[in-house]
Design a protein around this motif. Structure first.
Motif, PDB file in Angstrom:
ATOM      1  N   ILE A  21       0.867  -1.181   0.000  1.00 40.72           N
ATOM      2  CA  ILE A  21       0.000   0.000   0.000  1.00 40.72           C
ATOM      3  C   ILE A  21       0.900   1.226   0.000  1.00 40.72           C
ATOM      4  CG2 ILE A  21      -1.594   1.393   1.397  1.00 40.72           C
ATOM      5  CD1 ILE A  21      -2.795  -1.197   2.439  1.00 40.72           C
ATOM      6  N   VAL A  22       0.564   2.199  -0.819  1.00 38.94           N
ATOM      7  CA  VAL A  22       1.305   3.460  -0.832  1.00 38.94           C
ATOM      8  C   VAL A  22       0.697   4.395   0.205  1.00 38.94           C
ATOM      9  CG1 VAL A  22       1.971   5.483  -2.182  1.00 38.94           C
ATOM     10  CG2 VAL A  22       1.955   3.220  -3.258  1.00 38.94           C
ATOM     11  N   ASP A  23       1.506   4.793   1.174  1.00 41.38           N
ATOM     12  CA  ASP A  23       1.090   5.737   2.207  1.00 41.38           C
ATOM     13  C   ASP A  23       1.817   7.050   1.958  1.00 41.38           C
ATOM     14  OD1 ASP A  23       0.456   7.168   4.481  1.00 41.38           O
ATOM     15  OD2 ASP A  23       1.726   5.976   5.834  1.00 41.38           O
ATOM     16  N   ASP A  24       1.071   8.064   1.518  1.00 43.51           N
ATOM     17  CA  ASP A  24       1.678   9.367   1.238  1.00 43.51           C
ATOM     18  C   ASP A  24       1.185  10.440   2.202  1.00 43.51           C
ATOM     19  OD1 ASP A  24      -0.913   9.666   0.368  1.00 43.51           O
ATOM     20  OD2 ASP A  24      -0.400  10.114  -1.716  1.00 43.51           O
ATOM     21  N   THR A  25       0.661  10.009   3.362  1.00 40.58           N
ATOM     22  CA  THR A  25       0.095  10.957   4.320  1.00 40.58           C
ATOM     23  C   THR A  25       0.837  10.981   5.659  1.00 40.58           C
ATOM     24  OG1 THR A  25      -1.451   9.342   5.262  1.00 40.58           O
ATOM     25  CG2 THR A  25      -2.190  10.577   3.329  1.00 40.58           C
ATOM     26  N   SER A  26       1.841  10.125   5.822  1.00 34.56           N
ATOM     27  CA  SER A  26       2.511  10.007   7.121  1.00 34.56           C
ATOM     28  C   SER A  26       3.949  10.544   7.067  1.00 34.56           C
ATOM     29  CB  SER A  26       2.545   8.549   7.558  1.00 34.56           C
ATOM     30  OG  SER A  26       1.265   7.986   7.614  1.00 34.56           O
ATOM     31  N   PRO A  27       4.403  11.191   8.157  1.00 37.06           N
ATOM     32  CA  PRO A  27       3.640  11.541   9.354  1.00 37.06           C
ATOM     33  C   PRO A  27       2.766  12.762   9.086  1.00 37.06           C
ATOM     34  CG  PRO A  27       5.872  12.381   9.557  1.00 37.06           C
ATOM     35  CD  PRO A  27       5.828  11.598   8.274  1.00 37.06           C
ATOM     36  N   ASP A  28       1.585  12.783   9.682  1.00 37.42           N
ATOM     37  CA  ASP A  28       0.641  13.851   9.383  1.00 37.42           C
ATOM     38  C   ASP A  28       0.763  15.048  10.321  1.00 37.42           C
ATOM     39  OD1 ASP A  28      -0.429  12.845  11.700  1.00 37.42           O
ATOM     40  OD2 ASP A  28      -2.280  12.121  10.799  1.00 37.42           O
ATOM     41  N   ASP A  29       1.737  15.011  11.250  1.00 36.18           N
ATOM     42  CA  ASP A  29       1.935  16.155  12.136  1.00 36.18           C
ATOM     43  C   ASP A  29       3.110  17.014  11.694  1.00 36.18           C
ATOM     44  OD1 ASP A  29       3.886  14.291  12.777  1.00 36.18           O
ATOM     45  OD2 ASP A  29       3.905  14.834  14.899  1.00 36.18           O
ATOM     46  N   SER A  30       3.753  16.619  10.571  1.00 31.22           N
ATOM     47  CA  SER A  30       4.853  17.420  10.032  1.00 31.22           C
ATOM     48  C   SER A  30       4.821  17.325   8.511  1.00 31.22           C
ATOM     49  CB  SER A  30       6.199  16.957  10.610  1.00 31.22           C
ATOM     50  OG  SER A  30       6.390  15.574  10.418  1.00 31.22           O
ATOM     51  N   THR A  31       5.882  16.875   7.879  1.00 32.12           N
ATOM     52  CA  THR A  31       5.923  16.758   6.422  1.00 32.12           C
ATOM     53  C   THR A  31       5.811  15.297   6.008  1.00 32.12           C
ATOM     54  OG1 THR A  31       7.359  18.700   6.276  1.00 32.12           O
ATOM     55  CG2 THR A  31       7.226  17.274   4.338  1.00 32.12           C
ATOM     56  N   PRO A  32       4.706  14.911   5.357  1.00 33.67           N
ATOM     57  CA  PRO A  32       4.534  13.510   4.950  1.00 33.67           C
ATOM     58  C   PRO A  32       5.595  13.081   3.941  1.00 33.67           C
ATOM     59  CG  PRO A  32       2.454  14.708   4.863  1.00 33.67           C
ATOM     60  CD  PRO A  32       3.533  15.731   5.033  1.00 33.67           C
ATOM     61  N   VAL A  33       5.975  11.823   4.022  1.00 35.09           N
ATOM     62  CA  VAL A  33       6.940  11.239   3.097  1.00 35.09           C
ATOM     63  C   VAL A  33       6.292  10.016   2.457  1.00 35.09           C
ATOM     64  CG1 VAL A  33       9.193  10.146   2.857  1.00 35.09           C
ATOM     65  CG2 VAL A  33       8.887  12.021   4.486  1.00 35.09           C
ATOM     66  N   THR A  34       6.267   9.960   1.146  1.00 33.45           N
ATOM     67  CA  THR A  34       5.647   8.826   0.460  1.00 33.45           C
ATOM     68  C   THR A  34       6.451   7.550   0.720  1.00 33.45           C
ATOM     69  OG1 THR A  34       4.752  10.247  -1.280  1.00 33.45           O
ATOM     70  CG2 THR A  34       4.937   7.900  -1.768  1.00 33.45           C
ATOM     71  N   ARG A  35       5.771   6.503   1.138  1.00 35.41           N
ATOM     72  CA  ARG A  35       6.409   5.220   1.403  1.00 35.41           C
ATOM     73  C   ARG A  35       5.464   4.099   0.997  1.00 35.41           C
ATOM     74  NH1 ARG A  35       5.734   4.103   7.916  1.00 35.41           N
ATOM     75  NH2 ARG A  35       3.538   4.722   8.037  1.00 35.41           N
ATOM     76  N   THR A  36       6.009   2.960   0.640  1.00 38.68           N
ATOM     77  CA  THR A  36       5.215   1.786   0.327  1.00 38.68           C
ATOM     78  C   THR A  36       5.332   0.822   1.493  1.00 38.68           C
ATOM     79  OG1 THR A  36       5.567   2.039  -2.045  1.00 38.68           O
ATOM     80  CG2 THR A  36       4.863  -0.121  -1.262  1.00 38.68           C
ATOM     81  N   ILE A  37       4.190   0.443   2.058  1.00 41.10           N
ATOM     82  CA  ILE A  37       4.204  -0.400   3.247  1.00 41.10           C
ATOM     83  C   ILE A  37       3.535  -1.756   2.966  1.00 41.10           C
ATOM     84  CG2 ILE A  37       4.219   1.607   4.763  1.00 41.10           C
ATOM     85  CD1 ILE A  37       1.074  -0.479   4.710  1.00 41.10           C
TER      86      ILE A  37
END
Length: 510
Positions: A341-357
């Protein structure tokens, strides 16, 4: 506003890492390569951050030893939950995490946010659509034609779709059952909520310490409406005012966990909420959010591992004390049974970094935790809502969450979303798995009312047994572009869209 939403299931397929330690939720220790620095170097020379420190044991000696280690590493204890071995800490020592993980008696430890603390997440999809006075009058005129109907009930297609209107005439729920809404706070002054609100089981858990002073559980502003909307879906009273809840005879409480500055749901607040609910006799909790700042917490990261560990210990503690926890599956239309799954919203309390989990190694918390009932969303046609996350072997149950695009009801307002209570006595439509989970929680409350001695495991089994499963659709091309928008796997009994099926309030009370 945080990601308020719905969650997913673990009864059939508990993640391997978590299932190995389900007794107390202790996850394996992540080794640290960092050596403790000298005590003199532990001055406040970095940003002040919050941490959860999870101990290997809950005995007094271990808790005391770790507490001393926290102080030595430059941390200040905010609160200690000795029964589950979770200590909430603040520290400005940049090396605190590495140092405390190396301390004797520590199982896991990590920072709970990526931005500094300042002086004092949800899963609804889209903005609220408030009901105007003119619209309300139109709905009331239609509702008046149905005996024993609430004034705005004509717009509540969701109640009729699961037989909740008929169920209320048989058994509206017991006053001995309380559903706690862990959320943005509940406006207990709303005329539809006041009759069923339990102040003695409500609190403000923001920061990790429960504040039970009068009104502490209320939303900060009218914009923090999420928890009030959820509470109405569960237990709005049948009192001739506004709307009705799925279980209008049970009690509802509010445990506020949203941060006043960014609206996010940090781990220490959620840990407090689960423990508070358990210790105050709550039978059911509704969790329409994911724990910030990570949409998925990966066990190969020491900070994210510690977050999953701490929250898991808290929810397992609640379960052992007799509380059934339900959570929303999410609004990203992710397949939680997939390989990536591509998560492009984390971390949501600073600057999100796109990662595949990998969702088998990175967990949506509390949705993917052992024993938590994960709920996906449906619309008026009993089809998966376009936004709802899904997954075969992950979703436990489905419930009405609304669908404004493809499933439009024949109601006065023609609104495919869910109508419920809002702060300051108002009403509005919202959609999301955030709305699905409270419908399932309401049905669970009806089941608990009928079977008061049922354990959380038995309640979950009853919840699945009463559900109606439409099976996987032949096609799920919602926008008609010739491409499947999601793929449903599984059979008629259990599948990725509906789990064991869509909840049925009428069958629950019968």
């Amino acid at each position: 506003m945080a990601h308020l939403r719905s969650r997913r299931r673990l009864a059939l397929a508990v993640p391997v890492v978590l299932s190995l330690t389900a007794s107390l939720g202790f996850l394996p220790v992540a080794a640290s390569a960092a050596e403790p620095a000298a005590a003199a170097a532990r001055a406040a020379d970095g940003p002040n951050l919050a941490y959860v420190v999870n101990t290997k044991s809950t005995d007094r000696h271990t808790i005391g030893s770790v507490t001393k280690a926290v102080s030595k590493a430059g941390g200040t204890v905010v609160v200690t939950y000795g029964k589950i071995g979770v200590i909430v800490v603040h520290s400005a020592n940049p090396s605190f995490g590495a140092e405390i993980r190396a301390a004797r008696g520590v199982s896991s430890a990590g920072v709970t946010r990526t931005t500094p603390l300042v002086a004092s997440g949800t899963t609804d999809e889209g903005a609220a659509d408030y009901l105007t006075a003119a619209e309300a009058a139109k709905v009331e005129a239609v509702s008046a034609g149905t005996p024993e109907s609430e004034p705005l009930e004509a717009d509540q297609w969701d109640l009729r779709s699961i037989g909740a209107d008929k169920a209320a005439k048989i058994n509206p729920g017991s006053r001995k059952v309380t559903v706690a809404v862990i959320d943005t706070g509940v406006d207990d002054t709303h005329p539809d909520l006041a009759p069923n609100f339990s102040a003695s089981q409500s609190a403000n858990c923001v920061g990790g310490v429960a504040d039970t002073s009068a009104g502490a559980w209320r939303p900060y502003t009218a914009e923090d409406y999420h928890g009030t909307h959820v509470a109405g879906e569960i237990a709005a009273a049948r009192n001739g005012i506004g709307v009705a809840g799925v279980a209008p005879g049970v009690k509802v409480s509010g445990i506020k966990v949203s941060d006043p500055n960014d609206g996010l749901f940090y781990p220490e607040s959620v840990v407090c909420a689960f423990v508070f609910a358990a210790d105050h006799g709550v039978e059911i909790t509704n969790n329409s959010y994911y724990v910030d700042p990570w949409m998925y917490n990966c066990v190969d990261d020491p900070d994210q591992r510690a977050i999953a560990d701490a929250v898991n210990r808290a929810q397992l503690y609640a379960t052992k004390k007799g509380t059934l926890n339900l959570a929303s599956a999410g609004n990203s239309s992710h397949d939680l049974a997939s390989d990536a799954i591509v998560d492009d919203t984390s971390p949501d309390d600073s600057t999100p970094v796109t990662r595949t989990i990998d969702p088998h190694k990175c967990f949506d918390v509390p949705t993917q935790l052992p024993g938590v009932v994960t709920v996906s969303a449906t619309g008026v046609d009993n089809v998966k809502s376009y936004y709802s996350t899904y997954g075969n072997g992950v979703i436990d149950i489905a419930a009405p969450g609304g669908d404004r695009k493809y499933q439009i009801p024949d109601t006065p307002s023609k609104n495919g979303r869910i109508l419920s209570t809002m702060p300051n006595g108002e009403y509005a439509f919202l959609q999301g798995t955030s709305m699905a989970s409270p419908h399932a929680a309401g049905v669970a409350a009806l089941l608990k009312s009928k079977h008061p001695k049922a354990t959380p495991a038995q309640l979950q089994a009853l919840l699945k047994a009463q559900a109606n499963n439409p099976g996987c659709p032949v096609s799920y091309d919602q926008d008609g572009d010739g491409t499947q928008d999601a793929v449903c796997e599984g059979g008629r009994r259990v599948n990725g869209f509906f789990g064991f099926g869509i909840v049925d309030a009428l069958r629950a009370v019968k």
